[in-house]
Design a protein around this motif. Structure first.
Motif, PDB file in Angstrom:
ATOM      1  N   ASN A   3       0.808  -1.215   0.000  1.00 40.92           N
ATOM      2  CA  ASN A   3       0.000   0.000   0.000  1.00 40.92           C
ATOM      3  C   ASN A   3       0.842   1.265   0.000  1.00 40.92           C
ATOM      4  N   ASP A   4       1.977   1.261   0.757  1.00 43.43           N
ATOM      5  CA  ASP A   4       2.764   2.487   0.841  1.00 43.43           C
ATOM      6  C   ASP A   4       3.578   2.754  -0.410  1.00 43.43           C
ATOM      7  N   THR A  64      -7.622   9.223  11.839  1.00 47.47           N
ATOM      8  CA  THR A  64      -7.712   9.346  10.383  1.00 47.47           C
ATOM      9  C   THR A  64      -8.414  10.640   9.994  1.00 47.47           C
ATOM     10  N   VAL A  65      -9.469  10.986  10.736  1.00 42.90           N
ATOM     11  CA  VAL A  65     -10.192  12.230  10.457  1.00 42.90           C
ATOM     12  C   VAL A  65      -9.283  13.441  10.700  1.00 42.90           C
ATOM     13  N   SER A  87      -1.038   7.914   2.782  1.00 47.79           N
ATOM     14  CA  SER A  87      -0.605   6.644   3.363  1.00 47.79           C
ATOM     15  C   SER A  87      -1.513   6.192   4.509  1.00 47.79           C
ATOM     16  N   LEU A  88      -1.931   7.121   5.377  1.00 44.44           N
ATOM     17  CA  LEU A  88      -2.801   6.727   6.480  1.00 44.44           C
ATOM     18  C   LEU A  88      -4.175   6.314   5.974  1.00 44.44           C
ATOM     19  N   PHE A  89      -4.693   7.014   4.963  1.00 48.11           N
ATOM     20  CA  PHE A  89      -5.973   6.619   4.369  1.00 48.11           C
ATOM     21  C   PHE A  89      -5.877   5.194   3.815  1.00 48.11           C
ATOM     22  N   ARG A  90      -4.763   4.902   3.146  1.00 47.28           N
ATOM     23  CA  ARG A  90      -4.579   3.564   2.566  1.00 47.28           C
ATOM     24  C   ARG A  90      -4.470   2.508   3.671  1.00 47.28           C
ATOM     25  N   THR A 154      -7.011   0.795  -2.576  1.00 44.26           N
ATOM     26  CA  THR A 154      -6.392  -0.020  -1.535  1.00 44.26           C
ATOM     27  C   THR A 154      -7.361  -1.058  -0.984  1.00 44.26           C
ATOM     28  N   TYR A 155      -8.610  -0.637  -0.753  1.00 41.39           N
ATOM     29  CA  TYR A 155      -9.616  -1.558  -0.219  1.00 41.39           C
ATOM     30  C   TYR A 155      -9.819  -2.745  -1.168  1.00 41.39           C
TER      31      TYR A 155
END
Length: 412
Positions: A3-4, A64-65, A87-90, A154-155
């Motif tokens: 992901n990163d 995340t928010v 990156s954090l969203f992923r 990513t999901y």
């Protein structure tokens, strides 16, 4: 690709006016407040969100928010994106996929966050800042599209990885159940099977021609699996390949011997693979009986094919004598060796097999092989000359049949 390391979406962000930057800056002190409001109040309205553990809501979701709010405010000051912005969203998208949160719930949470931020900006704006507010909303929606793209990508990738892992675990359980390396009770529990069950062995015709590609092989197996899933209307598991495989399905109260089930399956498979489909079904009274039933079903198909029987559904009763003659014991090697003199004559082997299958009817044998009846007679005479087997006698017939079944290539 991890992901990163996924490429970040590229979005052209226009430079914002000083008025727009000033309006956004007034919201910076409210980041924590807005994050709590989103994580607890707004998101609670989303289907399935309330089922998340409190620590996930208060720590992971809130973090995340906050990350999203600060990313928006930072980009208002400096529209240029940086490596790792998403990156954090992923990371969170991958976690939510692993936990089973539906994708629509995840995406709705991001949309809800955008709406709350829009409300905050609207609440801070004065009448004179209408133009600045429009700038920020345009900027916000542009960025939202990029985030949604990163999260969805990513999901979906994580779901595909998890699905592949589940399929491989499933196949390992079925394989272990069939070969006895996994405790039957454990395999039944994890696979959702119940006793008694039907064990089916499937042989598919091989398409002549050049070697197929891996892509074509996978497509063929998927088509076979689709037919199996549609035909076996009870709980069923399968271990399939391009040549066929094994299936295990719970016994239906109205079809305890599985005949109707297998006839339906065979008919459906023929629509995909042609008329060369062969299969056999054996009842396994308990989970412990599955490995033996699987070997028996495979032997029935092997023997039926070795004897030249037409493709289709085969039962033990169809090959009862042949099955008995094919069992190995102290005399097996000597019986199989009776055909050694014609081992390198496939024409004689085929003639013998076809002649026995057609109950010594020379004309039927000739028709099946595309030969003249006299040619069949000549070949049979040559077989007797080379092997010493009197095919026409009861003893010679039984020995020839047993030798055919015990030959090494009968397993093909």
């Amino acid at each position: 690709m991890p992901n990163d390391q996924l490429p970040e979406p590229r979005t052209a962000y226009p430079a914002l006016s000083p008025a727009a930057q000033a309006l956004a800056a007034r919201c910076e002190s409210r980041v924590n407040e807005l994050a709590r409001r989103m994580a607890r109040a707004e998101f609670e309205r989303l289907p399935g969100y309330s089922e998340l553990p409190d620590d996930v809501k208060d720590v992971e979701v809130a973090a995340t928010v906050r990350n999203g709010l600060r990313l928006f405010l930072r980009r208002v000051r400096d529209p240029q994106g940086r490596v790792g912005d998403y990156s954090l969203f992923r990371e969170r998208a991958a976690q939510r996929a692993e936990e089973g949160m539906p994708l629509h719930t995840l995406l709705r949470s991001h949309s809800a966050a955008v709406y709350v931020l829009w409300q905050a900006l609207q609440g801070e704006a004065t009448d004179e800042e209408a133009g600045a507010l429009i700038e920020l909303v345009d900027f916000l929606l542009r960025g939202h599209g990029a985030v949604i793209g990163a999260v969805t990508e990513t999901y979906v990738e994580e779901q595909a990885t998890l699905s592949a892992e589940r399929r491989e675990h499933h196949r390992s359980l079925v394989r272990g159940l069939l070969d006895g390396s996994v405790p039957p009770r454990r395999a039944f529990e994890e696979l959702g099977l119940e006793s008694p069950c039907l064990v089916i062995h499937l042989h598919l015709p091989q398409v002549p021609g050049p070697t197929t590609s891996e892509v074509a092989d996978r497509r063929l197996v998927r088509r076979t699996q689709t037919v199996v899933d549609r035909s076996l209307d009870t709980q069923a598991v399968a271990l399939l390949g391009v040549e066929g495989g094994q299936m295990i399905t719970s016994q239906h109260p109205d079809d305890k011997d599985g005949l109707r089930t297998c006839e339906k399956l065979c008919a459906s498979l023929r629509q995909v693979h042609g008329d060369g489909v062969s299969l056999a079904v054996v009842l396994a009274p308990s989970a412990q009986d599955v490995p033996t039933a699987a070997r028996t079903a495979a032997d029935i198909v092997r023997i039926a094919r070795a004897c030249g029987r037409p493709p289709g559904l085969h039962l033990m009763d169809d090959v009862l004598l042949e099955y008995h003659l094919s069992q190995h014991n102290e005399s097996s090697d000597r019986i199989a060796a009776l055909l050694s003199p014609i081992e390198d004559r496939p024409d004689l082997i085929d003639t013998l097999r076809t002649h026995l299958e057609h109950r010594h009817d020379r004309r039927a044998t000739a028709h099946r092989l595309g030969l003249h009846p006299n040619t069949v007679d000549n070949r049979l005479a040559r077989i007797t000359e080379l092997t010493g087997l009197e095919i026409a006698s009861p003893r010679g017939n039984a020995l020839a049949l047993a030798a055919l079944l015990l030959r090494n290539d009968a397993a093909g």
